[in-house]
Design a protein around this motif. Structure first.
Motif, PDB file in Angstrom:
ATOM      1  N   GLY A  86       0.813  -1.212   0.000  1.00  0.00           N
ATOM      2  CA  GLY A  86       0.000   0.000   0.000  1.00  0.00           C
ATOM      3  C   GLY A  86       0.846   1.262   0.000  1.00  0.00           C
ATOM      4  O   GLY A  86       0.505   2.258  -0.652  1.00  0.00           O
ATOM      5  N   ALA A  87       1.976   1.227   0.716  1.00  0.00           N
ATOM      6  CA  ALA A  87       2.882   2.378   0.717  1.00  0.00           C
ATOM      7  C   ALA A  87       3.471   2.602  -0.671  1.00  0.00           C
ATOM      8  O   ALA A  87       3.634   3.753  -1.112  1.00  0.00           O
ATOM      9  CB  ALA A  87       3.986   2.170   1.747  1.00  0.00           C
ATOM     10  N   LEU A  88       3.786   1.527  -1.375  1.00  0.00           N
ATOM     11  CA  LEU A  88       4.292   1.675  -2.742  1.00  0.00           C
ATOM     12  C   LEU A  88       3.231   2.282  -3.662  1.00  0.00           C
ATOM     13  O   LEU A  88       3.546   3.119  -4.522  1.00  0.00           O
ATOM     14  CB  LEU A  88       4.749   0.308  -3.278  1.00  0.00           C
ATOM     15  CG  LEU A  88       5.962  -0.307  -2.565  1.00  0.00           C
ATOM     16  CD1 LEU A  88       6.269  -1.678  -3.144  1.00  0.00           C
ATOM     17  CD2 LEU A  88       7.178   0.613  -2.693  1.00  0.00           C
ATOM     18  N   PHE A  89       1.983   1.889  -3.486  1.00  0.00           N
ATOM     19  CA  PHE A  89       0.915   2.476  -4.289  1.00  0.00           C
ATOM     20  C   PHE A  89       0.718   3.959  -3.953  1.00  0.00           C
ATOM     21  O   PHE A  89       0.411   4.770  -4.832  1.00  0.00           O
ATOM     22  CB  PHE A  89      -0.385   1.707  -4.094  1.00  0.00           C
ATOM     23  CG  PHE A  89      -0.515   0.519  -4.988  1.00  0.00           C
ATOM     24  CD1 PHE A  89      -0.721   0.668  -6.354  1.00  0.00           C
ATOM     25  CD2 PHE A  89      -0.454  -0.768  -4.481  1.00  0.00           C
ATOM     26  CE1 PHE A  89      -0.843  -0.429  -7.183  1.00  0.00           C
ATOM     27  CE2 PHE A  89      -0.567  -1.876  -5.295  1.00  0.00           C
ATOM     28  CZ  PHE A  89      -0.757  -1.716  -6.665  1.00  0.00           C
ATOM     29  N   LEU A  90       0.889   4.322  -2.682  1.00  0.00           N
ATOM     30  CA  LEU A  90       0.802   5.734  -2.323  1.00  0.00           C
ATOM     31  C   LEU A  90       1.932   6.538  -2.966  1.00  0.00           C
ATOM     32  O   LEU A  90       1.731   7.695  -3.378  1.00  0.00           O
ATOM     33  CB  LEU A  90       0.849   5.906  -0.804  1.00  0.00           C
ATOM     34  CG  LEU A  90      -0.437   5.584  -0.047  1.00  0.00           C
ATOM     35  CD1 LEU A  90      -0.267   5.919   1.435  1.00  0.00           C
ATOM     36  CD2 LEU A  90      -1.615   6.355  -0.612  1.00  0.00           C
ATOM     37  N   ALA A  91       3.115   5.938  -3.048  1.00  0.00           N
ATOM     38  CA  ALA A  91       4.207   6.604  -3.761  1.00  0.00           C
ATOM     39  C   ALA A  91       3.857   6.799  -5.234  1.00  0.00           C
ATOM     40  O   ALA A  91       4.193   7.827  -5.841  1.00  0.00           O
ATOM     41  CB  ALA A  91       5.494   5.790  -3.606  1.00  0.00           C
ATOM     42  N   ALA A  92       3.143   5.819  -5.818  1.00  0.00           N
ATOM     43  CA  ALA A  92       2.695   5.969  -7.198  1.00  0.00           C
ATOM     44  C   ALA A  92       1.674   7.089  -7.336  1.00  0.00           C
ATOM     45  O   ALA A  92       1.643   7.805  -8.347  1.00  0.00           O
ATOM     46  CB  ALA A  92       2.114   4.643  -7.703  1.00  0.00           C
TER      47      ALA A  92
END
Length: 262
Positions: free
Chosen positions: A50-56
């Motif tokens: 989820g953190a990676l998607f927020l970075a996206a």
């Protein structure tokens, strides 16, 4: 620097393919939904993905801000603002579901508190940064309501006239009456005091990066969610969001220039 170059080149590529800023905003909402789905798992893997998607999502914002070919009418700007709010609410819902899945008590109460703090922060900072209302044009009230006429009915001519306030006197007429016309003044004319500018206090204004952090913008909130949800849990993320919004309002009350960066 490298991030800006990648975002700029991505923006140029999307422009050649006919993608608009509104389209990138919709893509950001879909990516935020994917982040919320992973946060709802309530485990470490879900928080990390989820953190990676927020970075996206933040990368989509950087790309959208560097796009040139698009209209900037009121409807497009309103749609972008609404989509930005929607995606954040979706992420908050994912955090609450993840807290429920992890067995944290009062998960929905923590989420509600974070949403209330966010709403207070947005309403307060927007109201402080809104421009003042323009002054009405001369004669606006007369044109709208007609010229003001004194009331009195049938007996208005028999009533005594109301007392008039003191009027400004004519200096020339006063001088002729009292024989002081043309008389020299007793002393030199007093000049208004010159206001000296206050010396700038070194270190009084916080730097731009600190002001942006204190304003607690959406990009800062997404970074806080990514870090706290990965290293702690959803309750820590929601608590940090609540405290951050309260701190943003407090800093705006102390220093009104803090919210300019947000």
């Amino acid at each position: 620097m490298a991030e800006g170059t990648v975002a700029r080149s991505t923006a140029r590529m999307l422009e050649r393919r006919g993608v608009t800023r509104a389209g990138v905003s919709r893509v950001g909402v879909l990516v935020a939904v994917a982040a919320a789905v992973w946060f709802s798992r309530g485990d470490t893997v879900g928080a990390l993905v989820g953190a990676l998607f927020l970075a996206a999502v933040l990368f989509c914002d950087a790309v959208r801000s560097r796009m040139r070919a698009d209209r900037r009418d009121a409807l497009t700007m309103w749609l972008a603002a609404m989509l930005a709010q929607l995606r954040e609410y979706v992420v908050y819902a994912g955090l609450a579901l993840g807290a429920v899945a992890a067995g944290i008590e009062g998960a929905w109460a923590w989420a509600a508190g974070a949403l209330i703090a966010l709403a207070l922060r947005d309403s307060f900072l927007v109201s402080r940064s809104a421009p003042p209302a323009p002054a009405p044009a001369p004669g606006f009230n007369e044109a709208a309501t007609g010229p003001h006429k004194p009331s009195g009915g049938l007996l208005k001519d028999l009533l005594p006239a109301p007392p008039q306030g003191p009027k400004e006197s004519d200096p020339a007429l006063t001088g002729r009456l009292f024989g002081t016309a043309g008389a020299p003044r007793s002393g030199p004319a007093s000049e208004p005091p010159v206001q000296k500018p206050r010396p700038a206090v070194p270190g009084a204004a916080p730097p731009a990066v600190l002001r942006r952090l204190l304003a607690f913008t959406q990009s800062t909130r997404f970074l806080v969610i990514a870090v706290t949800a990965t290293f702690w849990d959803a309750r820590a993320a929601l608590l940090t969001l609540t405290v951050g919004c309260a701190l943003a309002v407090t800093c705006e009350l102390i220093d009104p220039t803090t919210g300019d960066a947000g």
